[in-house]
Design a protein around this motif. Structure first.
Motif, PDB file in Angstrom:
ATOM      1  N   GLN A   3     -57.462   8.796   1.385  1.00 13.75           N
ATOM      2  CA  GLN A   3     -58.428   7.708   1.365  1.00 13.75           C
ATOM      3  C   GLN A   3     -59.430   7.900   2.492  1.00 13.75           C
ATOM      4  N   VAL A   4     -60.677   7.590   2.180  1.00 14.67           N
ATOM      5  CA  VAL A   4     -61.736   7.593   3.188  1.00 14.67           C
ATOM      6  C   VAL A   4     -62.574   6.345   2.946  1.00 14.67           C
ATOM      7  N   SER A   5     -63.075   5.771   4.031  1.00 10.20           N
ATOM      8  CA  SER A   5     -63.892   4.574   3.869  1.00 10.20           C
ATOM      9  C   SER A   5     -65.022   4.575   4.879  1.00 10.20           C
ATOM     10  N   GLY A   6     -66.030   3.818   4.537  1.00 17.20           N
ATOM     11  CA  GLY A   6     -67.172   3.608   5.407  1.00 17.20           C
ATOM     12  C   GLY A   6     -67.364   2.121   5.573  1.00 17.20           C
ATOM     13  N   ASP A   7     -68.518   1.727   6.071  1.00 16.20           N
ATOM     14  CA  ASP A   7     -68.783   0.304   6.276  1.00 16.20           C
ATOM     15  C   ASP A   7     -68.762  -0.492   4.978  1.00 16.20           C
ATOM     16  N   HIS A   8     -69.184   0.134   3.866  1.00 14.26           N
ATOM     17  CA  HIS A   8     -69.341  -0.606   2.622  1.00 14.26           C
ATOM     18  C   HIS A   8     -68.682   0.050   1.412  1.00 14.26           C
ATOM     19  N   TYR A   9     -67.847   1.060   1.622  1.00 18.02           N
ATOM     20  CA  TYR A   9     -67.217   1.738   0.489  1.00 18.02           C
ATOM     21  C   TYR A   9     -65.814   2.211   0.849  1.00 18.02           C
ATOM     22  N   VAL A  10     -65.012   2.440  -0.190  1.00 20.26           N
ATOM     23  CA  VAL A  10     -63.684   3.031  -0.050  1.00 20.26           C
ATOM     24  C   VAL A  10     -63.505   4.023  -1.192  1.00 20.26           C
ATOM     25  N   ILE A  11     -63.010   5.213  -0.872  1.00 24.57           N
ATOM     26  CA  ILE A  11     -62.707   6.238  -1.873  1.00 24.57           C
ATOM     27  C   ILE A  11     -61.228   6.563  -1.739  1.00 24.57           C
ATOM     28  N   THR A  12     -60.489   6.413  -2.830  1.00 27.64           N
ATOM     29  CA  THR A  12     -59.058   6.685  -2.838  1.00 27.64           C
ATOM     30  C   THR A  12     -58.770   7.723  -3.908  1.00 27.64           C
ATOM     31  N   VAL A  13     -57.937   8.705  -3.589  1.00 26.52           N
ATOM     32  CA  VAL A  13     -57.561   9.729  -4.549  1.00 26.52           C
ATOM     33  C   VAL A  13     -56.049   9.673  -4.756  1.00 26.52           C
ATOM     34  N   LEU A  14     -55.633   9.545  -6.008  1.00 32.43           N
ATOM     35  CA  LEU A  14     -54.227   9.543  -6.398  1.00 32.43           C
ATOM     36  C   LEU A  14     -53.995  10.686  -7.379  1.00 32.43           C
ATOM     37  N   THR A  15     -52.739  11.089  -7.545  1.00 33.95           N
ATOM     38  CA  THR A  15     -52.422  12.146  -8.494  1.00 33.95           C
ATOM     39  C   THR A  15     -51.432  11.665  -9.535  1.00 33.95           C
ATOM     40  N   SER A  16     -51.338  12.406 -10.616  1.00 30.54           N
ATOM     41  CA  SER A  16     -50.384  12.115 -11.675  1.00 30.54           C
ATOM     42  C   SER A  16     -49.153  12.983 -11.497  1.00 30.54           C
ATOM     43  N   PRO A  17     -47.965  12.391 -11.522  1.00 33.99           N
ATOM     44  CA  PRO A  17     -46.759  13.202 -11.401  1.00 33.99           C
ATOM     45  C   PRO A  17     -46.446  13.978 -12.680  1.00 33.99           C
ATOM     46  N   ARG A  18     -47.079  13.624 -13.784  1.00 34.66           N
ATOM     47  CA  ARG A  18     -46.774  14.233 -15.081  1.00 34.66           C
ATOM     48  C   ARG A  18     -47.570  15.483 -15.381  1.00 34.66           C
ATOM     49  N   ARG A  19     -48.748  15.603 -14.801  1.00 33.53           N
ATOM     50  CA  ARG A  19     -49.559  16.796 -15.038  1.00 33.53           C
ATOM     51  C   ARG A  19     -50.598  16.919 -13.930  1.00 33.53           C
ATOM     52  N   LEU A  20     -51.254  18.030 -13.890  1.00 28.23           N
ATOM     53  CA  LEU A  20     -52.248  18.272 -12.859  1.00 28.23           C
ATOM     54  C   LEU A  20     -53.485  17.421 -13.147  1.00 28.23           C
ATOM     55  N   ALA A  21     -53.523  16.253 -12.549  1.00 27.59           N
ATOM     56  CA  ALA A  21     -54.610  15.317 -12.787  1.00 27.59           C
ATOM     57  C   ALA A  21     -54.869  14.522 -11.518  1.00 27.59           C
ATOM     58  N   ALA A  22     -56.066  13.969 -11.412  1.00 24.13           N
ATOM     59  CA  ALA A  22     -56.431  13.172 -10.246  1.00 24.13           C
ATOM     60  C   ALA A  22     -57.132  11.902 -10.684  1.00 24.13           C
ATOM     61  N   LEU A  23     -56.886  10.830  -9.954  1.00 20.59           N
ATOM     62  CA  LEU A  23     -57.571   9.558 -10.137  1.00 20.59           C
ATOM     63  C   LEU A  23     -58.372   9.304  -8.870  1.00 20.59           C
ATOM     64  N   VAL A  24     -59.684   9.161  -9.027  1.00 25.60           N
ATOM     65  CA  VAL A  24     -60.576   8.881  -7.914  1.00 25.60           C
ATOM     66  C   VAL A  24     -61.058   7.447  -8.089  1.00 25.60           C
ATOM     67  N   CYS A  25     -60.625   6.564  -7.191  1.00 21.69           N
ATOM     68  CA  CYS A  25     -61.021   5.151  -7.249  1.00 21.69           C
ATOM     69  C   CYS A  25     -62.145   4.916  -6.254  1.00 21.69           C
ATOM     70  N   LEU A  26     -63.266   4.437  -6.758  1.00 20.53           N
ATOM     71  CA  LEU A  26     -64.402   4.127  -5.905  1.00 20.53           C
ATOM     72  C   LEU A  26     -64.527   2.615  -5.809  1.00 20.53           C
ATOM     73  N   ALA A  27     -64.850   2.131  -4.626  1.00 20.29           N
ATOM     74  CA  ALA A  27     -64.993   0.686  -4.426  1.00 20.29           C
ATOM     75  C   ALA A  27     -66.137   0.410  -3.462  1.00 20.29           C
ATOM     76  N   GLY A  28     -66.795  -0.714  -3.677  1.00 18.57           N
ATOM     77  CA  GLY A  28     -67.877  -1.129  -2.794  1.00 18.57           C
ATOM     78  C   GLY A  28     -69.209  -0.546  -3.205  1.00 18.57           C
ATOM     79  N   GLU A  29     -70.026  -0.263  -2.196  1.00 19.66           N
ATOM     80  CA  GLU A  29     -71.379   0.233  -2.411  1.00 19.66           C
ATOM     81  C   GLU A  29     -71.382   1.764  -2.349  1.00 19.66           C
ATOM     82  N   ILE A  30     -71.641   2.389  -3.480  1.00 17.00           N
ATOM     83  CA  ILE A  30     -71.678   3.849  -3.539  1.00 17.00           C
ATOM     84  C   ILE A  30     -73.132   4.276  -3.386  1.00 17.00           C
ATOM     85  N   ASP A  31     -73.500   4.450  -2.111  1.00 16.40           N
ATOM     86  CA  ASP A  31     -74.864   4.837  -1.772  1.00 16.40           C
ATOM     87  C   ASP A  31     -74.825   6.071  -0.869  1.00 16.40           C
ATOM     88  N   MET A  32     -75.925   6.382  -0.213  1.00 18.15           N
ATOM     89  CA  MET A  32     -76.006   7.630   0.542  1.00 18.15           C
ATOM     90  C   MET A  32     -74.981   7.723   1.669  1.00 18.15           C
TER      91      MET A  32
END
Length: 136
Positions: A3-32
């Protein structure tokens, strides 16, 4: 979980135990301000070559060209047989994806896989998806 976050955003990365896959959850303001962290996510995912990358946009309150650039870069960086799926975008975000054409680069879904499908990134076996460097 990575997980990484800034003043107005959070990015979380999770994986699947069943296969090679990733979930990228974005939250807040996705700007520069989120651009460097999103670039890091793209670089690490392209190095891992997952079969599926799911990007959850349910908690995005504002999306600029940074989100569009992230999705376009992910599309280019991932192999042709990697599914890039965008889930649960809010109406304004979906509209942005549609009018810019970026929505044609991804598969759009209104839901996520069932509960328990994804696990915290740190709990994955190393051969499934290595820890994202530089994302704490």
């Amino acid at each position: 979980m990575a997980q990484v976050s800034g003043d107005h955003y959070v990015i979380t990365v999770l994986t699947s135990p069943r296969r090679l896959a990733a979930l990228v959850c974005l939250a807040g303001e996705i700007d520069m301000d989120a651009a460097p962290a999103l670039s890091g996510v793209v670089e690490q995912l392209s190095a891992v070559v997952p079969s599926e990358v799911v990007v959850d946009l349910a908690d995005v309150t504002f999306a600029s060209s940074t989100l569009l650039n992230f999705l376009a870069r992910a599309h280019v960086a991932l192999t042709a047989d990697t599914a890039l799926i965008v889930c649960r975008p809010r109406r304004h975000t979906r509209r942005l994806l549609e009018i810019t054409g970026v929505g044609q680069l991804v598969t759009m879904r209104g839901d996520l896989p069932p509960s328990g499908y994804w696990m915290p990134h740190g709990a994955a076996r190393p051969e499934e998806l290595p820890v994202l460097g530089g994302v704490d």
